[in-house]
Design an enzyme around this catalytic site. Structure first.
Site, PDB file in Angstrom:
ATOM      1  N   ASP A   3       0.780  -1.251   0.000  1.00  0.00           N
ATOM      2  CA  ASP A   3       0.000   0.000   0.000  1.00  0.00           C
ATOM      3  C   ASP A   3       0.812   1.303   0.000  1.00  0.00           C
ATOM      4  O   ASP A   3       1.805   1.420   0.711  1.00  0.00           O
ATOM      5  CB  ASP A   3      -0.882   0.102   1.248  1.00  0.00           C
ATOM      6  N   GLU A  33     -10.197  -2.457   4.533  1.00  0.00           N
ATOM      7  CA  GLU A  33      -8.834  -1.975   4.711  1.00  0.00           C
ATOM      8  C   GLU A  33      -8.717  -0.585   4.093  1.00  0.00           C
ATOM      9  O   GLU A  33      -9.501  -0.208   3.213  1.00  0.00           O
ATOM     10  CB  GLU A  33      -7.825  -2.928   4.041  1.00  0.00           C
TER      11      GLU A  33
HETATM   12  C1  FRU Z   1      -3.858  -3.660   2.775  1.00  0.00           C
HETATM   13  C2  FRU Z   1      -3.177  -4.073   4.079  1.00  0.00           C
HETATM   14  C3  FRU Z   1      -3.528  -3.093   5.188  1.00  0.00           C
HETATM   15  C4  FRU Z   1      -2.385  -3.251   6.134  1.00  0.00           C
HETATM   16  C5  FRU Z   1      -1.220  -3.482   5.192  1.00  0.00           C
HETATM   17  C6  FRU Z   1      -0.174  -4.415   5.741  1.00  0.00           C
HETATM   18  O1  FRU Z   1      -3.229  -4.119   1.637  1.00  0.00           O
HETATM   19  O2  FRU Z   1      -3.540  -5.388   4.410  1.00  0.00           O
HETATM   20  O3  FRU Z   1      -4.792  -3.318   5.767  1.00  0.00           O
HETATM   21  O4  FRU Z   1      -2.194  -2.147   6.956  1.00  0.00           O
HETATM   22  O5  FRU Z   1      -1.753  -4.003   4.000  1.00  0.00           O
HETATM   23  O6  FRU Z   1       0.943  -4.425   4.934  1.00  0.00           O
END
Ligand code: FRU
Length: 489
Positions: A22, A203
């Site tokens: 992300d 998320e």
């Molecule tokens: C989304 C996610 C988020 C989390 C991150 C962990 O892709 O699962 O919810 O904070 O990636 O790397």
């Protein structure tokens, strides 16, 4: 060499090496767009998360900087946001220097391995040197875990009417809003539960205002994994009102709005602190899908970001608002001259090749306009000498566009990768298709971004061949293309 390996994106952000997911902490400050990102510096698959860091002056060219945030005693550093605290509400500012404040999730793998579920908490850190170094707040976490397994990804913005910071947080199957006067003390305001048809985990939410016909509307982004229309992870949005406490959707029964109909645009959010006189709402997403992100066929690095996009609410089909995304106009900084075709080959059911001169080691933009009548279709085939192809078909009767990557090159690394993905298109006059084609992705924008589709592809070489064909009464009206030069040279 580095940044020119097979499949290395030439116009998209990638880390030099290792795993990225992300985008995080996007904030504009002092002439720099900051991009932090979920980063595992020791491997090309997901692991203990850090915040990688890059900056840009035009959102197109990126400079890699040292890692911004490292894991600490509270855990690894999951997704979150950053703001410029211009009024120094946090008190972190010194000598008139505006603090950048990062708000992120600490994920305690230690607690998790003890079988506890309260391992995600929210913490803050600040920087007084334009994001180059960060100090973690000594009283972290600022928002403790209430006993909920999925409690993460804080996205913070200043809410002018209530003079408070609002945190939009992913909480299992819903989004929760918290408020704060100083980024340190947080108060629960309300939750917004998504409809029941999706059972994935929420998320990376985001909440931001946009103008619609002279009126302020609020857009709520929810990334969902799994539960995407075409499988795996994807992002949807709601349009409604927000008063600093509660989000109320305008039409609770509206069909799901997907932000991007391609398989590879996830966990995207918007930049903070874009100056008012600029006024744009700027977005970037992670160009992958959790179904296969860790096994895509690259070694040196894994994953890229989408092209940065400017978002607007415009009138869509049936007079309803729709969120439109267009590539930021600074793409001009790497664009060659338009090559325009005058004698267009394609009338009804006739195939034709469009000859453009592209660079194999760069990228390009292709812009086409079609007139398609009832019972007619038009297909764009992008191909290479190795026999790899993608097919994009506009189908007026079905009011759809279909993106087919079944024969797009390397596809066997995961059964969920090859496929045909469709998106609804309103055929109200000529249909404009803009394609941004890089070494391992194709981003499609229909009618100025009213439909967005982002898909990864792994062809042997860049898909530089363009063939157009149709059935029934379909006509290619305009065709032009231009080279997009590498951002790494
Ligand atoms: C989304 C996610 C988020 C989390 C991150 C962990 O892709 O699962 O919810 O904070 O990636 O790397």
């Amino acid at each position: 060499g580095l940044m020119s390996e097979q499949w290395r994106p030439q116009i998209h952000f990638t880390p030099k090496a290792q795993w990225m997911n992300d985008p995080n902490g996007m904030v504009y400050h002092d002439g720099e767009y900051h991009l932090f990102y979920q980063y595992h510096p020791n491997s090309n698959v997901w692991g203990p998360m850090h915040w990688g860091h890059a900056i840009s002056e035009d959102l197109i060219h990126w400079e890699h900087l040292p890692i911004g945030l490292y894991p600490d005693s509270l855990g690894t550093i999951f997704s979150g946001s950053a703001v410029a605290d211009v009024d120094n509400t946090s008190g972190f500012g010194k000598n008139g220097k505006t603090p950048l404040v990062a708000v992120y999730t600490n994920h305690s793998h230690e607690k998790e391995s003890e079988g506890r579920i309260d391992y995600q908490t929210q913490s803050i850190a600040y920087s007084l040197d334009n994001g180059r170094t960060w100090t973690k707040y000594e009283k972290n976490p600022v928002l403790d875990n209430p006993g909920i397994r999925d409690f993460r990804d804080p996205k913070v913005r200043w809410h002018e009417p209530t003079q408070k910071w609002i945190m939009t947080l992913a909480v299992k199957d819903r989004v929760s809003f918290y408020s704060s006067p100083d980024l340190k003390e947080w108060t629960f305001e309300s939750s917004f539960a998504q409809d029941e048809e999706h059972n994935g985990v929420v998320e990376c939410p985001d909440l931001f205002p946009l103008n619609y016909n002279g009126q302020e509307k609020w857009v709520l982004f929810i990334s969902l994994n799994p539960g995407f229309l075409h499988g795996g992870s994807g992002t949807k949005y709601y349009i409604g009102e927000f008063d600093g406490k509660e989000f109320i959707p305008d039409d609770p029964n509206a069909p799901t709005h997907w932000f991007d109909y391609g398989k590879d645009n996830y966990a995207g959010v918007t930049w903070s602190n874009i100056p008012e006189e600029d006024g744009r709402t700027l977005f970037i997403g992670w160009m992958s899908n959790w179904q296969y992100a860790t096994v895509v066929p690259t070694e040196q690095w894994r994953s890229a970001m989408t092209l940065p996009r400017s978002l607007e609410l415009v009138e869509g089909a049936g007079g309803k608002p729709v969120l439109k995304g267009e590539v930021v106009n600074t793409i001009e900084n790497i664009a060659g001259d338009w090559q325009e075709k005058s004698d267009l080959p394609v009338a009804a059911a006739e195939a034709g090749t469009l000859e453009f001169s592209f660079e194999e080691d760069a990228a390009y933009q292709l812009s086409l306009e079609f007139d398609i009548q009832m019972d007619a279709t038009a297909t764009i085939d992008l191909y290479n000498e190795a026999g790899d192809s993608i097919f994009i078909t506009l189908d007026k009767n079905r009011e759809l566009v279909v993106f087919d990557r079944i024969d797009s090159g390397e596809t066997t690394f995961n059964e969920n990768f090859p496929g045909k993905y469709d998106a609804p298109v309103a055929f109200e006059g000529p249909v404009k298709v803009d394609l941004y084609v890089d070494q391992s992705s194709v981003e499609m924008f229909i009618n100025g971004g009213k439909v967005q589709m982002t898909n990864l592809v792994f062809p042997e070489t860049l898909l530089t061949g363009v063939e157009i064909y149709g059935s029934g009464d379909s006509q290619l009206i305009t065709a032009k293309a231009r080279v997009l030069n590498s951002i790494w040279k």
